[in-house]
Scaffold this motif. Structure first.
Motif, short mmCIF file in Angstrom:
data_model
loop_
_atom_site.label_atom_id
_atom_site.label_comp_id
_atom_site.label_asym_id
_atom_site.label_seq_id
_atom_site.Cartn_x
_atom_site.Cartn_y
_atom_site.Cartn_z
N LEU A 1 2.29 -2.18 -0.68
CA LEU A 1 1.65 -3.35 -0.09
C LEU A 1 1.41 -3.15 1.41
CD1 LEU A 1 3.64 -6.22 -1.84
CD2 LEU A 1 1.20 -5.80 -2.10
N ASP A 2 2.41 -2.65 2.09
CA ASP A 2 2.27 -2.42 3.53
C ASP A 2 1.17 -1.42 3.83
OD1 ASP A 2 4.26 -4.21 4.19
OD2 ASP A 2 5.81 -2.68 4.49
N ARG A 3 1.11 -0.35 3.03
CA ARG A 3 0.10 0.68 3.29
C ARG A 3 -1.30 0.18 2.99
NH1 ARG A 3 3.28 6.06 0.97
NH2 ARG A 3 4.86 6.11 2.62
N LEU A 4 -1.43 -0.64 1.96
CA LEU A 4 -2.75 -1.22 1.69
C LEU A 4 -3.17 -2.16 2.81
CD1 LEU A 4 -2.51 -1.82 -2.15
CD2 LEU A 4 -4.38 -0.62 -0.98
N ALA A 5 -2.23 -2.96 3.31
CA ALA A 5 -2.55 -3.86 4.41
C ALA A 5 -2.98 -3.07 5.64
CB ALA A 5 -1.33 -4.73 4.74
#
Length: 227
Positions: free
Chosen positions: A58-62
């Protein structure tokens, strides 16, 4: 319910922060690969690296979409009397799928969750309007599917007798997500009935939004399990 061995300790406060700290490793910033991996990990976190892997993806997609790092995901929040927090922490040993479903809701809001079924507006309105009243009685997964059709996404095992969360959503990413949480009833009488033994996945409760009044409902079986 047994706590899945793959899940990190401490659901709720600091969940995402602890997960980030626990999962250093190679950074993959390709959005297509990140989406594919997220949709695997959020459905079966115990198979694809646990909740830390879900948070990392999730963090990397954000970050890849310039939303910034260290987003506040639903399991980071601990609003007093928020149903999302109470469902994470209100049972003696919350299953990993409860938390995964809340990360899945975050992913859906951002257009990252690939749905197995997208409800029409009418189908979605029917689920949202009737979910709480319908969940005032003990229910099985079979009864849920018979009533509302196949879910949009399943978090946890697809085995109908295993604990899981199933969610119903529409294409409108701002609309409520109806999440039905199932736990195990391996022995003893069915809660609230006293009519003999019951096995398999039994509905604990449902959440349609985070308002304490009118946002969630526990079944009799869920009330017996709730702290």
């Amino acid at each position: 319910m047994d706590l899945d061995a793959a899940s990190p300790t401490g659901f709720g406060r600091g969940t995402a922060a602890a997960a980030r700290a626990a999962t250093p490793g190679e950074v993959d910033c390709d959005p297509g690969r990140l989406l594919e991996r997220l949709n695997q990990a959020v459905r079966l976190p115990e198979v694809f690296g646990g909740l830390p892997a879900v948070v990392r993806l999730l963090d990397r997609l954000a970050a890849s979409e310039a939303q910034g790092t260290h987003q506040v995901w639903i399991p980071d929040t601990n609003g007093r009397l928020a149903p999302s927090m109470m469902l994470r922490e209100g049972f003696p040993a919350p299953d990993i799928h409860v938390v995964a479903s809340q990360y899945g809701e975050d992913a859906h809001r951002r257009g990252w969750l690939r749905l197995d079924r997208t409800l029409t507006s009418a189908e979605h309105a029917d689920v949202v309007e009737r979910a709480l009243t319908w969940s005032q009685n003990d229910r099985s997964l079979h009864e849920l599917v018979a009533e509302f059709g196949p879910p949009s996404v399943t978090f946890g095992s697809t085995d109908p007798d295993r604990p899981k969360t199933v969610s119903y959503v529409t294409g409108d990413r701002t609309a409520p997500v109806a999440a039905f949480h199932f736990g195990s009833a391996r022995t003893g009488a069915a809660a609230g009935t006293g009519d003999g033994s019951r096995v398999g996945a039994v509905l604990l409760g449902v959440r349609v939004h985070d308002d304490f009044l009118g946002g969630w409902e526990l079944t009799p079986f869920g009330e017996d399990r709730f702290c």
